[in-house]
Enzyme design. Structure first.
Site, PDB file in Angstrom:
ATOM      1  N   ASP A 101       0.852  -1.188   0.000  1.00 14.61           N
ATOM      2  CA  ASP A 101       0.000   0.000   0.000  1.00 14.61           C
ATOM      3  C   ASP A 101       0.890   1.240   0.000  1.00 14.61           C
ATOM      4  O   ASP A 101       1.673   1.445   0.923  1.00 14.61           O
ATOM      5  CB  ASP A 101      -0.901  -0.007   1.237  1.00 14.61           C
ATOM      6  CG  ASP A 101      -2.288   0.546   0.953  1.00 14.61           C
ATOM      7  OD1 ASP A 101      -2.368   1.505   0.164  1.00 14.61           O
ATOM      8  OD2 ASP A 101      -3.265   0.020   1.501  1.00 14.61           O
ATOM      9  N   ASP A 203      -2.833   4.685  -2.514  1.00 10.52           N
ATOM     10  CA  ASP A 203      -3.895   5.292  -1.721  1.00 10.52           C
ATOM     11  C   ASP A 203      -4.222   6.700  -2.225  1.00 10.52           C
ATOM     12  O   ASP A 203      -3.312   7.506  -2.454  1.00 10.52           O
ATOM     13  CB  ASP A 203      -3.439   5.345  -0.257  1.00 10.52           C
ATOM     14  CG  ASP A 203      -4.513   5.788   0.692  1.00 10.52           C
ATOM     15  OD1 ASP A 203      -5.501   5.064   0.843  1.00 10.52           O
ATOM     16  OD2 ASP A 203      -4.357   6.863   1.299  1.00 10.52           O
TER      17      ASP A 203
END
Length: 554
Positions: A101, A203
């Site tokens: 991520d 993200d």
């Protein structure tokens, strides 16, 4: 039909792990890397190809790891860098890659860059972040709001200036107009890629091109040039996957991100099928009824728009969204049937499917009675802000029960023993009480469980090119209960039928579907290999039939 160049991730299935809630190995109530390593055989048994790992970087955990204080170290509660290396290696031994991520719209306020930036207006790190002078009366520069409630500007008394934060005040936004920020992020990405990871989930990546003074947050003018620079500096020479979280994406902008010729990202997460159930004013806190006809229009639009230039990501839920079976199915009497139906409806579409931990056993939303039982910063902040403004606690709790992020974050339900086998300590977040009935151990003992339905869907993608590359052709577009479609690749054809209701449905079929006969690939009731001119569907029934049509449909 244009045939895309085949990529390894086209027929892959991604499994998202929220590490804090997956498996605790050291009995502190928090999931960790060693726990994930212990469960890799389970994931191999399921058949997935990638693990999307929610952030495990060093962090003060103001937003459960999405506030990063060191991109090249691991949070102590999750383990060590050595264990991260071990996870990458052990996953690779099972033909599973790790998708990290990438959270680079903002950092933690404890990141060394921000600590230095606050020391002086003359600090070389000051321009790594977005600062503005206070108004004449000391007020914020403008009225922009944080997604987590309150102003998007936080006052720094030492310098008399405000810094910008779209999320928590402890998550200052990076200044992507600074070339040094770009270089730092690129260097860090290459450091991880050199370790052998399979790519990045990025993200809120559509926010990095923001134009703060014009109050343009998503899709700023510099967004796509920044992504092209990032691709050239990090991804271009590597066979990896990149997926961007883009709440603002439309089919047209999604092609800008994911058309291979533009050299930006592999695909994006778009959320139009999610936000269709959000109130235009109150957002997800006032959920709207699910409208299947509108949903089919949205899915069809995206399947068609990205058919030949770009790629779709396919998902029902993630760490920010409610459990799929609670949102779109029946978490009660027809939990198993509706969970399987939702899986079939999604996995036969064109794109790369994402499975969120627990989805494969039909985990459901949780209904804690008290706001004190919740841990999600978004839910807590907005509950207190809105109830103080006059919204009733009952209204806010109803919104949290339906759409709060902790629905997805209750610990993974491994078995029916104490704490569901997640931890022998006190879990960081309470478990869903239904773990005694809904758990992995029970699913693995039942040949017709939701788990084995997912396993079969994942396996089918490896063997049916039409499932991966076939043209999408909608069927029964105005039917209020049934989502049906056709996939076509030369003479190879699929028909997929999904009853989204808890009722028996009688279908009179169009002439093009009369007499379909072939190979039943999957069903959540008795296998179907054919039908005539009429269909009788059980509640939440779904199935897929493959057949050969010599004429083909292009």
């Amino acid at each position: 039909m244009i045939m895309l160049d085949k990529k390894w991730w086209h027929n892959a299935v991604v499994y998202q792990i929220y590490p804090r809630s997956f498996q605790d190995s050291n009995h502190d109530g928090v999931g960790d890397l060693a726990g994930i390593i212990d469960r890799l055989d389970y994931l191999q048994h399921l058949g997935i190809n990638l693990i999307w790992l929610s952030p495990v970087y060093r962090s003060p955990m103001d937003d459960n790891g999405y506030d990063i204080s060191d991109y090249q170290d691991i949070a102590a509660e999750f383990g060590t860098l050595a264990e991260m290396d071990q996870l990458i290696a052990e996953a690779a031994r099972r033909d599973i890659r790790i998708l990290m991520d990438l959270v680079v719209n903002h950092t933690s306020d404890e990141h060394a860059w921000f600590v230095e930036a606050k020391k002086s207006k003359d600090s070389p790190y000051r321009d790594y972040y977005i600062w503005r002078k206070a108004g004449a009366d000391g007020s914020p520069p403008d009225q922009q709001r944080s997604y987590f409630g309150g102003s998007a500007w936080e006052y720094d008394a030492a310098s008399g200036e405000y810094y910008f934060h779209l999320f928590s005040k402890r998550q200052p936004d990076l200044n992507w107009e600074n070339p040094q920020v770009q270089e730092e992020v690129h260097r860090m990405m290459n450091w991880w890629l050199d370790k052998g990871i399979g790519g990045f989930r990025m993200d809120v990546i559509d926010l990095i091109g923001k134009q703060v003074d014009q109050q343009i947050i998503a899709n700023g003018a510099r967004l796509h040039p920044l992504l092209q620079q990032m691709h050239q500096a990090t991804l271009a020479a590597r066979d990896v996957l990149s997926v961007g979280e883009t709440w603002s994406a439309t089919p047209d902008t999604a092609k800008l991100y994911s058309d291979p010729a533009r050299r930006e990202l592999s695909m994006v997460f778009q959320f139009e099928h999610i936000t269709m159930t959000h109130d235009t004013k109150e957002g997800k806190w006032k959920p709207l009824p699910f409208d299947l006809i509108e949903f089919k229009q949205i899915i069809g639009k995206w399947q068609t728009a990205l058919a030949d230039a770009g790629w779709n990501s396919l998902f029902w839920n993630n760490h920010d969204l409610p459990r799929a079976v609670s949102k779109y199915g029946d978490p009660g009497h027809y939990r198993v049937e509706s969970a399987k139906m939702l899986a079939t409806a999604l996995h036969f579409l064109k794109g790369t499917p994402y499975v969120y931990q627990g989805e494969e056993i039909g985990m459901t939303n949780v209904r804690f009675d008290s706001i004190d039982d919740y841990r999600d910063i978004e839910s807590l902040n907005l509950y207190h802000e809105r109830t103080a403004a006059g919204v009733s606690p009952e209204t806010m709790m109803a919104g949290i029960h339906a759409n709060g992020r902790d629905n997805a974050r209750t610990p993974m339900q491994w078995n029916s023993t104490h704490n569901a086998g997640f931890s022998s300590g006190t879990p960081w977040l309470k478990l869903n009480p239904n773990y005694r009935e809904i758990n992995v151990a029970a699913a693995l003992e039942q040949p017709d469980s939701v788990f084995f339905h997912y396993q079969k869907l994942i396996e089918l993608r490896k063997h049916w090119d039409v499932m991966v590359y076939g043209k999408y052709l909608p069927l029964l577009e105005q039917h209020p209960q049934v989502f049906a479609y056709r996939r076509s690749l030369g003479s190879q054809q699929l028909v997929v039928v999904n009853n989204f209701s808890g009722e028996h449905v009688e279908l009179g079929l169009p002439a093009t579907l009369h007499g379909v006969a072939g190979q039943g690939l999957i069903s959540n009731y008795a296998q179907r290999d054919s039908w005539t001119d009429h269909l009788s569907l059980q509640p939440y029934e779904s199935f897929a039939i493959a057949y050969v049509c010599e004429a083909g449909l292009g």
